[in-house]
Design an enzyme around this catalytic site. Structure first.
Site, PDB file in Angstrom:
ATOM      1  N   CYS A   2      -2.200   0.333  -4.782  1.00 26.27           N
ATOM      2  CA  CYS A   2      -2.072   1.695  -5.281  1.00 26.27           C
ATOM      3  C   CYS A   2      -2.378   1.755  -6.772  1.00 26.27           C
ATOM      4  O   CYS A   2      -2.969   0.845  -7.338  1.00 26.27           O
ATOM      5  CB  CYS A   2      -0.654   2.204  -5.033  1.00 26.27           C
ATOM      6  SG  CYS A   2      -0.090   1.980  -3.335  1.00 26.27           S
ATOM      7  N   ARG A  49      -1.204   6.469  -3.695  1.00 30.24           N
ATOM      8  CA  ARG A  49      -0.999   5.530  -2.587  1.00 30.24           C
ATOM      9  C   ARG A  49      -2.268   5.236  -1.802  1.00 30.24           C
ATOM     10  O   ARG A  49      -2.991   6.143  -1.397  1.00 30.24           O
ATOM     11  CB  ARG A  49       0.054   6.093  -1.624  1.00 30.24           C
ATOM     12  CG  ARG A  49       0.427   5.089  -0.520  1.00 30.24           C
ATOM     13  CD  ARG A  49       1.394   5.671   0.483  1.00 30.24           C
ATOM     14  NE  ARG A  49       1.817   4.653   1.456  1.00 30.24           N
ATOM     15  CZ  ARG A  49       2.405   4.911   2.606  1.00 30.24           C
ATOM     16  NH1 ARG A  49       2.668   6.169   2.943  1.00 30.24           N
ATOM     17  NH2 ARG A  49       2.744   3.933   3.430  1.00 30.24           N
ATOM     18  N   GLY A  75       0.291  -3.229  -5.433  1.00 34.19           N
ATOM     19  CA  GLY A  75       0.080  -4.607  -5.024  1.00 34.19           C
ATOM     20  C   GLY A  75       0.484  -4.873  -3.590  1.00 34.19           C
ATOM     21  O   GLY A  75       0.700  -3.950  -2.803  1.00 34.19           O
ATOM     22  N   GLU A  76       0.587  -6.153  -3.264  1.00 36.70           N
ATOM     23  CA  GLU A  76       1.055  -6.604  -1.954  1.00 36.70           C
ATOM     24  C   GLU A  76       1.854  -7.889  -2.152  1.00 36.70           C
ATOM     25  O   GLU A  76       1.368  -8.828  -2.775  1.00 36.70           O
ATOM     26  CB  GLU A  76      -0.111  -6.906  -0.998  1.00 36.70           C
ATOM     27  CG  GLU A  76      -0.982  -5.731  -0.637  1.00 36.70           C
ATOM     28  CD  GLU A  76      -0.331  -4.745   0.324  1.00 36.70           C
ATOM     29  OE1 GLU A  76       0.772  -5.059   0.843  1.00 36.70           O
ATOM     30  OE2 GLU A  76      -0.910  -3.667   0.527  1.00 36.70           O
ATOM     31  N   ASP A  99       6.505  -3.363   2.313  1.00 36.53           N
ATOM     32  CA  ASP A  99       6.918  -4.404   1.380  1.00 36.53           C
ATOM     33  C   ASP A  99       7.582  -3.798   0.147  1.00 36.53           C
ATOM     34  O   ASP A  99       8.329  -4.474  -0.553  1.00 36.53           O
ATOM     35  CB  ASP A  99       5.733  -5.297   0.992  1.00 36.53           C
ATOM     36  CG  ASP A  99       4.609  -4.544   0.299  1.00 36.53           C
ATOM     37  OD1 ASP A  99       4.445  -3.346   0.562  1.00 36.53           O
ATOM     38  OD2 ASP A  99       3.868  -5.165  -0.483  1.00 36.53           O
ATOM     39  N   GLY A 367     -13.398 -14.799  -2.939  1.00 34.25           N
ATOM     40  CA  GLY A 367     -13.235 -16.202  -3.330  1.00 34.25           C
ATOM     41  C   GLY A 367     -12.916 -16.458  -4.781  1.00 34.25           C
ATOM     42  O   GLY A 367     -13.025 -17.604  -5.234  1.00 34.25           O
TER      43      GLY A 367
END
Length: 601
Positions: A2, A49, A75-76, A99, A367
């Site tokens: 977000c 969001r 974030g996550e 979360d 990566g």
């Protein structure tokens, strides 16, 4: 994933709702699925969001918890299910599947130590009513951004710089950062940004704002250190542990309630992620991989990407930006990035994210971090030679490198001399930018060059510096802006702190062995990828076709010469027609950036 906004007024006056709305509107792209606000007198939180976990309204923010805590969060936290389970055993109840709620419960249980339990990426602010503080935190390696602007009567924070610029009239350039970028190509090595007074919270740090007296403290909660247990592992033990750690990191980042795909350049890092994720991803359709194909043969590695696609049975999407695409979108990319960037290759990444949006991949693996963790850049060869004792062994080492890379033995030895000598580097760059006015030669950052030369002598110091200061930070910033422009959440498995700590701690020879860079990853990858990918010597990485994109040098030079901003610090009549591509790009980038953001010198 977000965007966040925040205002604290120090004179205790009420927050002007229009100011917070204006800040929040700047980041609609970061969160197209909803917005929210929280006001409490002189404090205001905003949120945009992007729904990834728990798509219901129960996951909306700012989120209130237990009537004592309110949070705006970007974030996550990938291990939220494990943390949630631990908290449930302690008696905690949850009303959502998000979360976000887990973070708030963790804060209630462990206070500021809650961040030690998180594996993920985050930038958040929690209003703790009991303590009358705002607790802010940024993840260990800075995957997610957190900027703030502290002035006499207010404290502002947000996910992007443009939010803070709504509160600044006539933003001024930070001259030292500008010249670090121009002279040295380094520009995310400190908390300073290209804008005076706009600061970035350091990765691995918390900021606690005391609302009672309007003071704040910034404290480190994480440092990258050598784990002696890892350092003692045999190569066979290290190989098994590394495979388990990186594979778990990739699988953890597949947790999502929306479609997941991956970037695929054809290099080792992205190829390994693609192979592992494709096998672990639970979906009826093929796993999607997106590649940027260069229109120049010498910078195109789509051949290798195709090999991975065929081997792993991927759903392959290709984007191939032409020169007209470059000119059509260059202004937009510069505005998206908010600060000048190192090369046009960042524009190639922009097109990958644009394609991901078109394909409905809301989450994308990438990566970033593999080269820094496992010694994947040519410049690390210098550190490799520095481990060799005596001239004979150095020449032998240079010969090994030349056999297993695209460099000649002369180039390898020249690299070693150049990266070990700060004075030579400074003189070369001052000559290269001889058109800079004399009074600004003082901004050559000799201290930074000395630091770079010093850390080059010790591989762990060099790695720490590259990961926490000069290299990874700018790559993560590019990644965040390009992806969020298209409301895409990118996840970087090689930047999982468990992966970084393991790779950082392993003996040097496990990472660079007999001239092979990223040796342990190559060994681990043998069972998943073709040998042509595993043991390839040439490395690109979404390279841009600079020769074609920048071939009309005169048009770029004319644009630079007309810039009022550029004429403040360079003698435009001394710009050579033969200027190299990277220097030309930097000057052109600064020109467009100063116009976009109305920056004054």
């Amino acid at each position: 994933m977000c965007g966040i906004s925040g205002i604290i007024l120090k004179d205790k006056s009420f927050v002007n709702k229009n100011d917070l709305i204006k800040m929040n509107n700047c980041i609609k792209h970061r969160g197209p699925d909803g917005e929210g606000f929280y006001y409490n007198g002189n404090l205001g939180f905003g949120h945009r969001r992007l729904s990834i976990i728990d798509l219901t309204d129960l996951g909306a923010q700012p989120m209130e918890y237990n009537e004592d805590y309110i949070m705006t969060y970007n974030g996550e936290v990938y291990n939220y299910l494990e943390i949630r389970g631990a908290l449930q055993k302690l008696g905690y109840l949850f009303r959502s599947e998000s979360d976000t709620e887990v973070i708030l419960a963790a804060y209630k249980e462990w206070g500021e130590k809650c961040v030690d339990h998180f594996n993920g990426m985050w930038a958040f602010a929690i209003f703790d009513k009991k303590r009358n503080v705002v607790f802010c935190s940024r993840d260990r390696f800075g995957v997610k951004p957190f900027y703030y602007y502290n002035k006499n009567n207010a404290f502002y924070f947000g996910s992007e710089i443009k939010q803070l610029l709504t509160q600044i009239n006539n933003p001024k350039v930070n001259k030292q950062i500008l010249f670090d970028y121009l002279y040295l190509g380094y520009h995310h090595h400190s908390d300073d940004t290209f804008f005076e007074e706009v600061t970035s919270l350091t990765p691995g740090f918390n900021l606690t704002y005391e609302l009672t007296d309007n003071t704040f403290k910034i404290e480190r909660y994480y440092s990258l250190k050598i784990n002696e247990e890892y350092a003692k592992l045999s190569f066979q033990q290290a190989e098994l542990l590394f495979r388990e750690t990186i594979d778990n990191s990739i699988k953890l980042r597949l947790r999502s309630d929306v479609k997941v795909g991956t970037c695929l350049s054809g290099g080792m890092d992205s190829s390994y992620i693609a192979a592992t994720a494709a096998k672990a991803y639970k979906a009826e359709k093929k796993f999607t991989a997106i590649t940027a194909k260069s229109i120049e043969k010498e910078t195109d590695e789509s051949y290798f990407a195709k090999k991975v696609v065929e081997h792993c049975n991927l759903d392959w999407k290709i984007v191939e930006p032409e020169i007209n695409d470059f000119f059509k979108f260059v202004d937009e990319v510069i505005e998206t990035q908010e600060e000048p960037f190192g090369s046009p290759s960042i524009i190639m990444q922009y097109f990958v994210m644009k394609k991901a949006k078109e394909e409905g991949c809301i989450v994308l693996l990438d990566g970033q971090g593999g080269d820094e963790a496992l010694l994947g850049y040519d410049r690390y060869y210098s550190a490799y030679l520095n481990q060799k004792k005596g001239l004979f062994n150095k020449i032998k080492g240079a010969l090994e490198i030349s056999k297993k890379s695209k460099l000649s033995i002369t180039e390898v030895l020249a690299y070693n001399f150049y990266f070990n000598n700060a004075k030579i580097r400074a003189l070369r760059q001052l000559k290269r930018y001889g058109f800079v006015k004399k009074e600004y030669k003082k901004f050559m950052n000799n201290e930074l060059l000395k630091k770079l030369s010093a850390v080059n002598k010790d591989i762990h110091q060099l790695q720490e510096f590259e990961i926490t200061k000069v290299q990874l930070q700018k790559l993560l910033k590019y990644e965040d802006r390009n992806s969020m422009k298209f409301s895409i959440e990118t996840r970087v498995p090689f930047v999982d702190y468990k992966v970084v700590e393991l790779a950082f701690s392993l003996p040097f020879s496990y990472k660079m062995h007999e001239g092979w860079s990223k040796y342990i990853l190559r060994k681990v990858a043998q069972e998943k990828l073709p040998d042509e990918i595993v043991w390839r010597k040439n490395k690109f990485g979404f390279e841009s076709p600079n020769k074609k994109w920048l071939e009309n040098k005169q048009s770029f030079i004319e644009k630079i010469k007309k810039s009022k901003f550029m004429n403040e610090f360079i003698e435009t009549d001394k710009l050579p027609d033969t200027i190299d591509d990277i220097s030309l790009w930097k000057l052109y980038n600064i020109t467009l950036w100063s116009e976009k953001f109305n920056v004054v010198f």
